[in-house]
Design a protein around this motif. Sequence first.
Motif, mmCIF file in Angstrom:
data_model
loop_
_atom_site.group_PDB
_atom_site.id
_atom_site.type_symbol
_atom_site.label_atom_id
_atom_site.label_comp_id
_atom_site.label_asym_id
_atom_site.label_seq_id
_atom_site.Cartn_x
_atom_site.Cartn_y
_atom_site.Cartn_z
ATOM 1 N N ALA A 198 -1.188 4.505 2.657
ATOM 2 C CA ALA A 198 -2.122 4.130 3.505
ATOM 3 C C ALA A 198 -1.550 4.076 4.796
ATOM 4 O O ALA A 198 -0.397 3.893 5.128
ATOM 5 C CB ALA A 198 -2.499 2.602 3.265
ATOM 6 N N LEU A 244 -9.280 -6.250 -0.307
ATOM 7 C CA LEU A 244 -8.196 -7.432 -0.172
ATOM 8 C C LEU A 244 -9.247 -8.543 0.114
ATOM 9 O O LEU A 244 -9.320 -8.858 1.221
ATOM 10 C CB LEU A 244 -7.153 -7.071 0.700
ATOM 11 C CG LEU A 244 -6.551 -5.480 0.363
ATOM 12 C CD1 LEU A 244 -5.498 -5.634 1.640
ATOM 13 C CD2 LEU A 244 -5.838 -5.574 -0.751
ATOM 14 N N LEU A 256 -5.645 -0.218 7.953
ATOM 15 C CA LEU A 256 -6.367 -1.080 7.500
ATOM 16 C C LEU A 256 -7.442 -1.871 8.204
ATOM 17 O O LEU A 256 -7.286 -1.829 9.331
ATOM 18 C CB LEU A 256 -5.311 -2.360 7.211
ATOM 19 C CG LEU A 256 -5.787 -3.659 6.437
ATOM 20 C CD1 LEU A 256 -4.557 -4.405 5.745
ATOM 21 C CD2 LEU A 256 -6.203 -4.696 7.570
ATOM 22 N N PRO A 272 -7.196 0.038 2.615
ATOM 23 C CA PRO A 272 -7.389 -1.207 2.044
ATOM 24 C C PRO A 272 -8.322 -1.894 3.410
ATOM 25 O O PRO A 272 -8.134 -1.856 4.465
ATOM 26 C CB PRO A 272 -5.806 -1.901 2.426
ATOM 27 C CG PRO A 272 -5.195 -1.083 3.556
ATOM 28 C CD PRO A 272 -5.711 0.415 3.289
ATOM 29 N N CYS A 298 -9.808 -4.901 8.754
ATOM 30 C CA CYS A 298 -10.086 -6.212 8.524
ATOM 31 C C CYS A 298 -11.393 -6.774 9.144
ATOM 32 O O CYS A 298 -11.786 -6.407 10.458
ATOM 33 C CB CYS A 298 -9.009 -6.911 9.442
ATOM 34 S SG CYS A 298 -9.148 -8.676 9.280
ATOM 35 N N LEU A 306 -9.748 -5.738 4.261
ATOM 36 C CA LEU A 306 -9.166 -7.080 4.178
ATOM 37 C C LEU A 306 -10.347 -8.125 4.615
ATOM 38 O O LEU A 306 -10.799 -7.827 5.987
ATOM 39 C CB LEU A 306 -8.146 -7.444 4.800
ATOM 40 C CG LEU A 306 -7.536 -8.861 5.411
ATOM 41 C CD1 LEU A 306 -7.104 -9.313 3.875
ATOM 42 C CD2 LEU A 306 -6.352 -8.914 6.284
ATOM 43 N N ARG A 314 -0.080 -6.706 -2.206
ATOM 44 C CA ARG A 314 -1.336 -5.458 -2.356
ATOM 45 C C ARG A 314 -0.946 -4.686 -1.133
ATOM 46 O O ARG A 314 -1.054 -3.505 -1.021
ATOM 47 C CB ARG A 314 -2.313 -6.310 -2.278
ATOM 48 C CG ARG A 314 -2.458 -7.035 -4.029
ATOM 49 C CD ARG A 314 -3.856 -7.799 -3.850
ATOM 50 N NE ARG A 314 -4.901 -6.735 -3.992
ATOM 51 C CZ ARG A 314 -6.368 -7.357 -4.063
ATOM 52 N NH1 ARG A 314 -6.514 -8.645 -3.863
ATOM 53 N NH2 ARG A 314 -7.104 -6.490 -4.139
ATOM 54 N N ILE A 315 -0.893 -5.295 0.179
ATOM 55 C CA ILE A 315 -0.492 -4.570 1.349
ATOM 56 C C ILE A 315 0.549 -3.531 1.211
ATOM 57 O O ILE A 315 0.544 -2.360 1.552
ATOM 58 C CB ILE A 315 -0.262 -5.363 2.417
ATOM 59 C CG1 ILE A 315 -1.552 -6.109 2.748
ATOM 60 C CG2 ILE A 315 0.105 -4.592 3.681
ATOM 61 C CD1 ILE A 315 -1.517 -7.238 3.914
ATOM 62 N N ALA A 354 -0.296 -0.713 -1.091
ATOM 63 C CA ALA A 354 -1.374 0.357 -0.414
ATOM 64 C C ALA A 354 -0.393 1.139 0.354
ATOM 65 O O ALA A 354 -0.500 2.552 0.501
ATOM 66 C CB ALA A 354 -2.295 -0.420 0.314
ATOM 67 N N ARG A 414 -9.377 0.125 -1.383
ATOM 68 C CA ARG A 414 -8.932 -1.180 -1.926
ATOM 69 C C ARG A 414 -9.277 -2.618 -1.227
ATOM 70 O O ARG A 414 -8.858 -2.610 -0.265
ATOM 71 C CB ARG A 414 -7.257 -1.021 -1.901
ATOM 72 C CG ARG A 414 -6.784 0.311 -2.673
ATOM 73 C CD ARG A 414 -5.235 0.265 -2.871
ATOM 74 N NE ARG A 414 -5.030 1.648 -3.520
ATOM 75 C CZ ARG A 414 -3.705 1.636 -4.141
ATOM 76 N NH1 ARG A 414 -2.743 0.824 -3.971
ATOM 77 N NH2 ARG A 414 -3.454 2.836 -4.581
#
Length: 282
Positions: free
Chosen positions: A181, A162, A184, A134, A186, A136, A172-173, A176, A160
């Motif tokens: 996952a 975000l 992440l 993910p 960010c 973000l 959605r987190i 994942a 993915r």
Amino acid sequence: MSDSPAGRLQALFEGHRLTPTQRRIAHCMVRRAADAPFLSSVELAELAGVSQPSVTRFAVALGFDGYPALRRHLREVAPPERPAAAAGEDAGHNEYQQAVLAEIENLRHLAGLLADPAPVERAGRLLAGSRPLPVLGLRAASSQARGFAYFAAKVHPDVRLLDEGGSMLTDRIDAAVRAGATALLCFALPRHPREVVEALEYARAAGLTVVTVAESAFAPVAAHSDLLIPAAVGTGLAFDTACAPMLLGRVLLEAMADELPDAQARLEQFDAKAAERGLFVE
């Protein structure tokens, strides 16, 4: 960066609970590390966009009697010669040129940070190992996240994006995490949306390792990041500029691709299909 002026400043500030205003001062001093020992409290306040008493309170928060004591300390640990391109010496340039020159300085600062590749290499391993990955980025940082995700999808099997907030973000987190996952990425830029901070806090509680690109190690997202790599933004225009965060994103892409054994094969496969489809104009 531990042996650089910026690195020594950052080490001085770490471990202190700073207010948002004080973090802004600290960020300004790190960005202007070579100039910091020579700035008056009034000059520093003007550069940071705060009041002069705020600079004094900042020095006291660091354990000094006042700003003069902090400046004396900085002169002891910084090079004795003031650099030629010091604060205020770009007065001959117009505001557009000054914005470009400030971004060039941000890129130099990033180059100094990357002299130690270990944090980026660690980030590359974390990102490559997360399936899915993910990414973000909300509001001002959404373009950084989208750009990273676009290129990452060419070498990573499951990326993915975000880039929309709201109640669906935590869903959605969760999705994942259920899919496997482990990390992440960010992108967090000023002004920092509250829901980004909350999303990172939620992601870590869910077991994700958070890698963050932010404008400063003193950004509000720092407390909710396992690995934060700073890349300064330009503030000379009405809207911030983010050349350094964008470049750092590409550096992270490179580090991640280095950790994916089939990255080159995926790129070659994409190029072959693109040629078959006539996707790009030659």
